[in-house]
Design a protein around this motif. Structure first.
Motif, short mmCIF file in Angstrom:
data_model
loop_
_atom_site.label_atom_id
_atom_site.label_comp_id
_atom_site.label_asym_id
_atom_site.label_seq_id
_atom_site.Cartn_x
_atom_site.Cartn_y
_atom_site.Cartn_z
N ALA A 115 0.86 -1.19 0.00
CA ALA A 115 0.00 0.00 0.00
C ALA A 115 0.89 1.23 0.00
CB ALA A 115 -0.90 -0.01 1.22
N GLY A 116 0.62 2.16 -0.88
CA GLY A 116 1.43 3.37 -0.97
C GLY A 116 2.84 3.12 -1.47
N GLY A 117 3.09 1.94 -2.04
CA GLY A 117 4.44 1.58 -2.47
C GLY A 117 4.52 1.23 -3.94
N THR A 118 5.64 0.63 -4.31
CA THR A 118 5.95 0.34 -5.70
C THR A 118 6.46 -1.08 -5.85
OG1 THR A 118 6.54 2.66 -6.04
CG2 THR A 118 7.37 1.10 -7.66
N LEU A 119 6.07 -1.73 -6.93
CA LEU A 119 6.63 -3.02 -7.32
C LEU A 119 7.51 -2.76 -8.53
CD1 LEU A 119 6.84 -6.14 -7.34
CD2 LEU A 119 4.84 -6.13 -8.86
N LYS A 120 8.79 -3.16 -8.42
CA LYS A 120 9.73 -3.00 -9.52
C LYS A 120 10.09 -4.37 -10.08
CE LYS A 120 11.67 1.25 -7.69
NZ LYS A 120 12.86 1.96 -7.24
N VAL A 121 9.60 -4.62 -11.27
CA VAL A 121 9.93 -5.85 -12.00
C VAL A 121 10.89 -5.41 -13.09
CG1 VAL A 121 8.97 -7.78 -13.32
CG2 VAL A 121 7.63 -6.77 -11.46
N LEU A 122 12.19 -5.42 -12.74
CA LEU A 122 13.24 -4.85 -13.60
C LEU A 122 14.36 -5.85 -13.84
CD1 LEU A 122 13.43 -1.31 -11.94
CD2 LEU A 122 12.42 -1.90 -14.16
N PRO A 123 15.15 -5.63 -14.93
CA PRO A 123 16.26 -6.54 -15.23
C PRO A 123 17.16 -6.72 -14.00
CG PRO A 123 15.95 -5.00 -17.03
CD PRO A 123 15.05 -4.54 -15.91
N GLY A 124 17.56 -7.97 -13.78
CA GLY A 124 18.43 -8.30 -12.66
C GLY A 124 17.67 -8.56 -11.37
N GLN A 125 16.37 -8.24 -11.34
CA GLN A 125 15.56 -8.46 -10.14
C GLN A 125 14.43 -9.46 -10.39
OE1 GLN A 125 14.08 -4.66 -8.87
NE2 GLN A 125 16.07 -3.69 -9.10
N ALA A 126 13.62 -9.16 -11.40
CA ALA A 126 12.47 -9.99 -11.72
C ALA A 126 12.03 -9.68 -13.14
CB ALA A 126 11.33 -9.70 -10.74
N HIS A 127 11.18 -10.51 -13.69
CA HIS A 127 10.62 -10.24 -15.01
C HIS A 127 9.36 -11.06 -15.22
CE1 HIS A 127 13.24 -13.73 -15.78
NE2 HIS A 127 12.43 -14.02 -16.79
N LEU A 128 8.62 -10.69 -16.24
CA LEU A 128 7.47 -11.45 -16.69
C LEU A 128 7.95 -12.22 -17.92
CD1 LEU A 128 4.90 -8.49 -16.60
CD2 LEU A 128 5.50 -10.05 -14.73
N MET A 129 8.02 -13.54 -17.81
CA MET A 129 8.54 -14.34 -18.92
C MET A 129 7.42 -14.68 -19.88
SD MET A 129 10.56 -17.97 -19.00
CE MET A 129 12.01 -17.33 -18.20
N LEU A 130 7.62 -14.33 -21.14
CA LEU A 130 6.66 -14.61 -22.20
C LEU A 130 7.26 -15.67 -23.11
CD1 LEU A 130 5.79 -10.89 -23.07
CD2 LEU A 130 4.86 -12.31 -21.23
N ARG A 131 6.52 -16.75 -23.36
CA ARG A 131 7.06 -17.88 -24.14
C ARG A 131 6.04 -18.36 -25.17
NH1 ARG A 131 8.42 -22.56 -20.59
NH2 ARG A 131 9.77 -23.06 -22.29
N LYS A 132 6.54 -19.12 -26.14
CA LYS A 132 5.72 -19.79 -27.16
C LYS A 132 4.96 -18.79 -28.02
CE LYS A 132 5.15 -23.83 -24.24
NZ LYS A 132 4.20 -24.68 -23.53
N PHE A 133 5.68 -18.09 -28.85
CA PHE A 133 5.10 -17.08 -29.73
C PHE A 133 4.63 -17.68 -31.04
CE2 PHE A 133 8.10 -14.94 -27.03
CZ PHE A 133 7.36 -13.88 -26.57
N GLY A 134 3.49 -17.19 -31.53
CA GLY A 134 3.08 -17.51 -32.90
C GLY A 134 3.96 -16.70 -33.85
N ARG A 135 4.08 -15.41 -33.53
CA ARG A 135 4.95 -14.49 -34.26
C ARG A 135 5.60 -13.60 -33.21
NH1 ARG A 135 5.58 -9.51 -35.87
NH2 ARG A 135 3.69 -8.67 -34.96
N GLN A 136 6.90 -13.56 -33.24
CA GLN A 136 7.64 -12.79 -32.24
C GLN A 136 7.44 -11.29 -32.47
OE1 GLN A 136 11.72 -13.94 -31.93
NE2 GLN A 136 12.28 -12.14 -30.78
#
Length: 187
Positions: A137-158
């Motif tokens: 609450a009142g804060g920030t989530l940082k999903v940044l290189p070297g810390q975390a990421h959202l992995m996207l896989r299995k593309f029809g077209r990249q």
């Protein structure tokens, strides 16, 4: 809310006074009313009205999730043929309620997951899938290189640099929020 019987009577009256469009609108109200009561009313003897009863749509975004601010976000471009891309976001939670990010999806990729980066005692990095990420609450989530990421896989077209990728974030309260993230090359 009108009772289904009253709405059926209005349907009959509509047929006499308002035509087929009035009847169809009233019949859809009957089907919706029946769905909320847990009943099915297929057909109703009218073409195009074979609609299964469905419960009311769940709330797609709580007020707390709607209040989230995307401070920055992007999808990291990769060489042609890469099987995975990483997406990054910084989310600001101006509210008084902590939120928990529990999932991610995108129509661009066949699968997506929340990942964190961990370092062992020797300083080696490894990626680990995680079930949740907290946004205080009142804060920030940082999903940044070297810390975390959202992995996207299995593309029809990249996706390519300059394009946008629609990414839907899901939260523990059942809410979801979609953001459009640009694809860009990392410096």
């Amino acid at each position: 809310m009108k009772s289904p019987l009253l709405t059926l009577m209005l349907c009959a009256a509509g047929l006499a006074t308002g035509g087929l469009e009035t009847v169809q609108a009233a019949a859809q109200t009957v089907v919706h009313s029946a769905a909320q009561a847990g009943h099915s009313m297929p057909g109703m003897g009218m073409p195009g009205m074979d609609m299964p009863a469905r419960p009311a749509k769940p709330l797609t975004s709580s007020l707390a999730v709607k209040a989230l601010k995307l401070v920055q976000g992007w999808v990291s471009a990769a060489p042609p043929g890469a099987e995975e891309l990483s997406a990054y976001v910084v989310l600001s939670n101006p509210g008084k309620v902590a939120l928990t990010l529990t999932g991610v999806s995108t129509p661009t990729a066949g699968s997506a997951m929340l990942m964190t980066t961990a370092r062992d005692a020797a300083g080696r990095e490894s990626m680990q899938m995680t079930a949740a990420m907290k946004i205080p609450a009142g804060g920030t989530l940082k999903v940044l290189p070297g810390q975390a990421h959202l992995m996207l896989r299995k593309f029809g077209r990249q996706p390519q640099p300059g394009e946008n990728v629609s990414v839907t974030l899901r939260f523990s309260d059942g809410s979801a929020r979609t953001f459009s993230l640009p694809v860009r090359k990392l410096p």
